[in-house]
Design an enzyme around this catalytic site. Structure first.
Site, short mmCIF file in Angstrom:
data_model
loop_
_atom_site.label_atom_id
_atom_site.label_comp_id
_atom_site.label_asym_id
_atom_site.label_seq_id
_atom_site.Cartn_x
_atom_site.Cartn_y
_atom_site.Cartn_z
N GLU A 1 24.40 62.87 60.78
CA GLU A 1 23.96 61.68 61.52
C GLU A 1 25.15 61.07 62.26
O GLU A 1 26.28 61.12 61.77
CB GLU A 1 23.45 60.63 60.53
CG GLU A 1 21.95 60.46 60.46
CD GLU A 1 21.37 59.62 61.59
OE1 GLU A 1 21.77 59.80 62.75
OE2 GLU A 1 20.50 58.79 61.30
N ASP A 2 24.88 60.46 63.42
CA ASP A 2 25.95 59.80 64.17
C ASP A 2 26.37 58.51 63.48
O ASP A 2 27.54 58.24 63.29
CB ASP A 2 25.50 59.53 65.62
CG ASP A 2 24.16 58.82 65.74
OD1 ASP A 2 23.51 58.55 64.70
OD2 ASP A 2 23.74 58.51 66.88
N PHE B 1 27.85 46.99 68.59
CA PHE B 1 27.13 48.12 69.17
C PHE B 1 28.13 49.07 69.81
O PHE B 1 28.96 48.66 70.62
CB PHE B 1 26.10 47.64 70.20
CG PHE B 1 25.07 48.69 70.48
CD1 PHE B 1 23.97 48.84 69.66
CD2 PHE B 1 25.24 49.56 71.55
CE1 PHE B 1 23.03 49.84 69.91
CE2 PHE B 1 24.30 50.56 71.81
CZ PHE B 1 23.20 50.70 70.98
N VAL B 2 28.07 50.33 69.40
CA VAL B 2 29.06 51.30 69.88
C VAL B 2 28.41 52.43 70.66
O VAL B 2 27.23 52.76 70.43
CB VAL B 2 29.90 51.88 68.71
CG1 VAL B 2 30.86 50.85 68.16
CG2 VAL B 2 29.02 52.45 67.59
N LYS C 1 19.58 62.35 69.32
CA LYS C 1 20.52 63.22 70.00
C LYS C 1 21.96 62.85 69.64
O LYS C 1 22.89 63.56 69.97
CB LYS C 1 20.35 63.07 71.52
CG LYS C 1 18.95 63.30 72.03
CD LYS C 1 18.87 62.88 73.52
CE LYS C 1 17.43 62.59 73.86
NZ LYS C 1 17.33 61.82 75.10
N ARG D 1 26.96 58.94 76.27
CA ARG D 1 27.05 59.92 75.19
C ARG D 1 28.25 60.85 75.38
O ARG D 1 28.77 61.40 74.43
CB ARG D 1 25.78 60.79 75.14
CG ARG D 1 24.53 60.04 74.70
CD ARG D 1 23.44 61.05 74.36
NE ARG D 1 22.13 60.45 74.27
CZ ARG D 1 21.63 59.87 73.18
NH1 ARG D 1 22.33 59.81 72.09
NH2 ARG D 1 20.41 59.35 73.19
N ASP E 1 23.12 52.58 60.21
CA ASP E 1 23.03 51.16 60.57
C ASP E 1 22.19 50.47 59.50
O ASP E 1 22.68 50.19 58.41
CB ASP E 1 22.44 51.09 61.99
CG ASP E 1 22.45 49.70 62.59
OD1 ASP E 1 23.29 48.88 62.20
OD2 ASP E 1 21.62 49.42 63.47
N ASP F 1 24.64 56.49 72.47
CA ASP F 1 24.26 56.02 73.81
C ASP F 1 23.92 54.54 73.85
O ASP F 1 23.65 53.91 72.81
CB ASP F 1 23.03 56.79 74.30
CG ASP F 1 21.75 56.33 73.60
OD1 ASP F 1 21.73 56.29 72.35
OD2 ASP F 1 20.78 55.98 74.29
P1 IMP Z 1 19.30 52.97 61.36
O1 IMP Z 1 17.95 53.56 61.05
O2 IMP Z 1 19.18 51.49 61.61
O3 IMP Z 1 20.35 53.30 60.34
O4 IMP Z 1 19.74 53.51 62.77
C1 IMP Z 1 20.12 54.77 62.97
C2 IMP Z 1 20.06 55.10 64.45
O5 IMP Z 1 20.14 53.95 65.30
C3 IMP Z 1 21.26 55.93 64.80
O6 IMP Z 1 21.04 57.29 64.57
C4 IMP Z 1 21.47 55.58 66.27
O7 IMP Z 1 20.67 56.42 67.08
C5 IMP Z 1 20.96 54.16 66.41
N1 IMP Z 1 22.09 53.19 66.37
C6 IMP Z 1 22.40 52.31 65.41
N2 IMP Z 1 23.49 51.60 65.72
C7 IMP Z 1 23.90 52.06 66.92
C8 IMP Z 1 25.02 51.73 67.78
O8 IMP Z 1 25.87 50.88 67.50
N3 IMP Z 1 25.09 52.43 68.93
C9 IMP Z 1 24.20 53.39 69.31
N4 IMP Z 1 23.15 53.72 68.53
C10 IMP Z 1 23.00 53.06 67.35
#
Ligand code: IMP
Length: 200
Positions: free
Chosen positions: A114-115, A167-168, A58, A180, A118, A174
């Site tokens: 994508e938000d 962590f943001v 979301k 959010r 990571d 969220d």
């Molecule tokens: P990845 O697969 O590790 O790149 O993670 C992607 C997803 O993890 C994002 O779309 C977020 O939903 C969640 N995520 C990663 N870092 C954060 C953060 O700092 N705050 C909130 N959600 C995060």
């Protein structure tokens, strides 16, 4: 019986728990300007072309809504839901699909929205899935990029801000489904004895 007003400091953000404090990392003003520039960049690459935005639920919802308004021209949306995170801040390392797209992306100019990038595992999973569906173009826009945390070999085509490994929350992101709706992107830190502490 009248309800007792809860007195909170004016620095307390909506949804914030007593033991938590927040620190603004990127203000809404900076986000707005950056999103406008990203939209210009994307439109320069795809002038006069319908762009099909695929939002990853979301967290991308607010970013997608603002980006779509700045893009102009013909724009359509669809959404996919995957989970790579459990409750809290720790990644499970696995990606699971919860909801697929509603319409085919074959032959379309697709922009995955994508938000945050990571580890990159979510985006890697999505790119493999979408490539198989034969879009005309497949590009990626992310608002935030935690470059240091990358595990998968993926890169966004359009990036809003590179941020440190913290962590943001806010602007769609969220912590256990809270925050959010904050207009700014804020850093969350854990307080003593595992309690969440967020600095203003
Ligand atoms: P990845 O697969 O590790 O790149 O993670 C992607 C997803 O993890 C994002 O779309 C977020 O939903 C969640 N995520 C990663 N870092 C954060 C953060 O700092 N705050 C909130 N959600 C995060």
């Amino acid at each position: 019986m009248p309800t007792k007003a809860i007195k909170r400091s004016p620095r307390v953000k909506p949804g914030q728990r007593e033991e938590e404090t927040l620190r603004v990392l990127i203000s809404h003003q900076r986000i707005r300007e950056r999103v406008r520039h990203m939209a210009e960049e994307i439109r320069r690459d795809f002038p006069n072309e319908p762009i099909h935005l695929v939002g990853v639920l979301k967290g991308s919802v607010l970013f997608l809504a603002d980006l779509a308004r700045e893009l102009g021209g013909e724009v359509s949306f669809d959404f996919i839901s995957v989970s790579s995170y459990g409750k809290g801040m720790d990644s499970t390392g696995e990606v699971k699909m919860n909801k697929d797209l509603d319409v085919s992306i074959e032959g379309r100019s697709v922009l995955v929205v994508e938000d945050i990038l990571d580890t990159g595992l979510t985006l890697k999973y999505l790119l493999v899935l979408f490539e198989e569906r034969k879009p005309k173009h497949l590009r990626v826009a992310v608002l935030l990029d935690k470059v240091e945390r990358r595990i998968a070999d993926v890169k966004a085509d359009y990036t809003g801000f590179v941020i440190p490994n913290e962590f943001v929350v806010g602007y769609g992101l969220d912590y256990d489904e809270r925050y959010r709706n904050l207009p700014d992107v804020c850093v969350v830190r854990l307080g003593p004895r595992g309690k969440t502490k967020i600095e203003a």
